[in-house]
Design a protein around this motif. Structure first.
Motif, PDB file in Angstrom:
ATOM      1  N   LYS A 449      64.260  14.654  47.321  1.00  0.00           N
ATOM      2  CA  LYS A 449      63.753  15.425  46.182  1.00  0.00           C
ATOM      3  C   LYS A 449      64.250  16.867  46.181  1.00  0.00           C
ATOM      4  CE  LYS A 449      59.500  12.661  46.030  1.00  0.00           C
ATOM      5  NZ  LYS A 449      58.021  12.677  46.216  1.00  0.00           N
ATOM      6  N   THR A 452      70.795  17.586  46.422  1.00  0.00           N
ATOM      7  CA  THR A 452      71.502  16.807  45.391  1.00  0.00           C
ATOM      8  C   THR A 452      72.488  15.820  45.977  1.00  0.00           C
ATOM      9  OG1 THR A 452      73.143  18.576  45.231  1.00  0.00           O
ATOM     10  CG2 THR A 452      71.268  18.672  43.717  1.00  0.00           C
ATOM     11  N   ARG A 454      73.968  12.443  47.910  1.00  0.00           N
ATOM     12  CA  ARG A 454      73.670  11.013  47.826  1.00  0.00           C
ATOM     13  C   ARG A 454      72.659  10.641  48.908  1.00  0.00           C
ATOM     14  NH1 ARG A 454      77.660   6.268  49.959  1.00  0.00           N
ATOM     15  NH2 ARG A 454      76.239   4.512  49.618  1.00  0.00           N
ATOM     16  N   GLU A 486      81.679  18.190  49.935  1.00  0.00           N
ATOM     17  CA  GLU A 486      80.326  18.229  50.481  1.00  0.00           C
ATOM     18  C   GLU A 486      80.193  19.335  51.524  1.00  0.00           C
ATOM     19  OE1 GLU A 486      77.846  14.802  50.290  1.00  0.00           O
ATOM     20  OE2 GLU A 486      77.891  14.706  52.486  1.00  0.00           O
ATOM     21  N   TYR A 495      71.657  25.514  50.654  1.00  0.00           N
ATOM     22  CA  TYR A 495      71.462  24.126  51.052  1.00  0.00           C
ATOM     23  C   TYR A 495      70.538  24.028  52.263  1.00  0.00           C
ATOM     24  CZ  TYR A 495      72.230  19.374  52.644  1.00  0.00           C
ATOM     25  OH  TYR A 495      72.027  18.080  53.036  1.00  0.00           O
ATOM     26  N   GLN A 498      66.963  24.464  51.174  1.00  0.00           N
ATOM     27  CA  GLN A 498      66.433  23.286  50.475  1.00  0.00           C
ATOM     28  C   GLN A 498      66.254  22.106  51.422  1.00  0.00           C
ATOM     29  OE1 GLN A 498      65.398  25.170  47.741  1.00  0.00           O
ATOM     30  NE2 GLN A 498      65.509  23.097  46.886  1.00  0.00           N
TER      31      GLN A 498
END
Length: 516
Positions: A449, A452, A454, A486, A495, A498
């Motif tokens: 959640k 982003t 995969r 990535e 990142y 998050q």
């Protein structure tokens, strides 16, 4: 006229007497309302409002003083002409509804051997060390450092990275006893020092003590401990030469280890580079002769010894000193009070992990990620340990041992992935045992959640830190450094923020579900 003058003089005198009486009563009342009581034994009154001022006199618990003046957290008190000085407000209680200090901040060490330094910088001299769980009063906070003082008056600076700070009632100070008030032991941490017949460096030398030797503390005076030097003799040792703990050394009969991994190397010296003397089988037991760092010297025959790493054995000492029953905590939803978590930043030292297409090094990113997650978990009330706190190599079995040592409620190993195929992408959460699956699923769902990338799901992974772990353990691969696109994403501060937020919320959700 004279009569009138006499009457006027009498009135003035009566008025003066009345005013003097009222002022005296007010002064007495004020003085009575500013009485303070010392909360602990061996508290030093100083000649100025700060720990840097010379000691004026030492006082004990229960003594009452008149409060003369207050400057910040320090108050000037007096008992008689000789017993005067400045004392920290947190070492006193007041009859004015504890107006001086009803609450204090307490620093709790989250590691063993935490360095207490003279100044707030890593290059400063080490004054002493704190053991795991030691509580000290917070005197001052400065950026990433905290100035602390223990009940014996020793003050210094510790890094915020290795402590938890909690606010407690000033009454807790009465429970923070000095080594002389409880059965405690000092373990010497310098090569060889003299012990003396009096607590003074100029007194007669009784003998010497050596590094890692442990002695029972019988008394304390200023910066000296009286120790049980032998069965028949007592001696004094300077307190900064060792670390104090309330754990008694095991008797010779119980000093033994048991091999928990088949084929464990027993070596000539305490180093993984040392030649192997023999390989021990699962379940074999050996007597412990001594301890050196993270190694045990053990007897492998009547006239031969060898060394074995502590993280590949179980021992009576380890169980006695660290595996304590956890207190029962009434935890509320959304908090982690009473929860112990071990974070495992992957790789380190000469093991750099994978290298990204753009030059990113896995060992560096895993440590930054773990430290960011640590702060979030600590703020929620969890007790958090890291298997490494710097760029150092840590054996995989030692990482597992940390989880076992602290009876971790969750062990989270953090990694970043790589493969020969640069098109593969995504994050994955691994578990090995069935009892680890639920934690893996909660964390993976929350992570999905927040980032982003995969979602590759929660999967079984045959990793040693999961397979050999008796605790609830998972391993997270937070994206592929081998994928150039990535890598550009997962090496950013955004990142990491998050991702750690997702892991944090997954851990919260997992433990909240247990309350239902």
């Amino acid at each position: 006229m004279k009569k009138l003058y006499s009457i006027l003089v009498i009135v003035i005198l009566l008025l003066a007497i009345y005013l003097f009486t009222q002022n005296t009563n007010l002064a007495t009342s004020s003085e009575q309302s500013k009485q303070v009581v010392i909360l602990n034994n061996d508290i030093n009154l100083r000649k100025g409002p700060g720990l840097s001022y010379p000691i004026a006199v030492s006082v004990n618990e229960g003594q009452a003083f008149s409060m003369i003046e207050q400057k910040g957290d320090w108050i000037y008190v007096a008992k008689d002409e000789e017993t005067v000085g400045w004392v920290p407000a947190w070492h006193t209680s007041s009859n004015e509804q504890n107006q001086l200090s009803s609450n204090i901040k307490v620093a709790i060490s989250t590691v063993n051997g935490l360095n207490v330094r003279a100044e707030p910088k890593t290059s400063s001299a080490v004054l002493t060390q704190l053991s795991l769980g030691n509580e000290t009063v917070v005197v001052k906070e400065e950026k990433n450092w905290v100035k602390i003082e223990d009940n014996l008056g020793t003050s210094g600076w510790v890094s915020k990275d290795y402590i938890n700070i909690k606010e407690k009632s000033a009454d807790v100070l009465t429970e923070m006893k000095s080594p002389s008030e409880v059965e405690s032991f000092i373990t010497i941490k310098v090569e060889s020092v003299n012990v003396r017949d009096e607590p003074d460096a100029s007194s007669a030398i009784v003998g010497t003590v050596n590094k890692e030797e442990t002695f029972k503390i019988l008394d304390q005076k200023n910066n000296w401990y009286k120790i049980e030097y032998s069965e028949e003799q007592e001696a004094w040792v300077y307190r900064f030469y060792g670390i104090v703990d309330s754990i008694a050394p095991s008797s010779n009969e119980s000093k033994s280890i048991t091999i928990i991994y088949g084929g464990t190397n027993l070596r000539e010296s305490p180093s993984t580079n040392s030649p192997v003397v023999k390989r021990a089988s699962l379940g074999e037991s050996y007597e412990i002769l001594s301890t050196e760092g993270d190694w045990y010297e053990i007897a492998i025959s009547s006239n031969e010894s060898a060394y074995v790493a502590q993280w590949v054995v179980s021992s009576d000492i380890k169980q006695q000193s660290i595996s304590k029953d956890k207190p029962v905590v009434n935890r509320k939803k959304g908090t982690l009070n009473g929860v112990t978590i071990v974070l495992d930043p992957g790789h380190g030292g000469n093991d750099q992990g994978t290298a990204g297409y753009r030059g990113s090094i896995e060992k560096d990113i895993t440590l930054m990620t773990a430290q960011l997650l640590q702060e979030k978990l600590k703020n929620a009330g969890a007790t958090v340990y890291l298997t490494r706190e710097s760029d150092m190599y840590v054996d995989l079995r030692k990482r597992v041992s940390v989880a076992h040592t602290y009876a971790a409620d969750a062990f989270i190993s953090i990694h970043y992935d790589a493969t020969d195929d640069s098109t593969i992408s995504g994050f994955t959460t691994y578990y090995y045992h069935d009892y680890q699956q639920k934690l893996a699923q909660f964390v993976n769902d929350s992570l999905a959640k927040k980032v982003t990338l995969r979602d590759r799901g929660a999967q079984i992974g045959d990793y040693l830190v999961l397979r050999e772990n008796y605790q609830n353990a998972i391993l997270i691969e937070l994206g592929y450094l081998s994928n150039p696109t990535e890598e550009r994403v997962i090496t950013t501060d955004f990142y990491r923020e998050q991702a750690t937020l997702g892991i944090y919320e997954g851990i919260i959700n997992y433990f909240d579900a247990q309350l239902q």
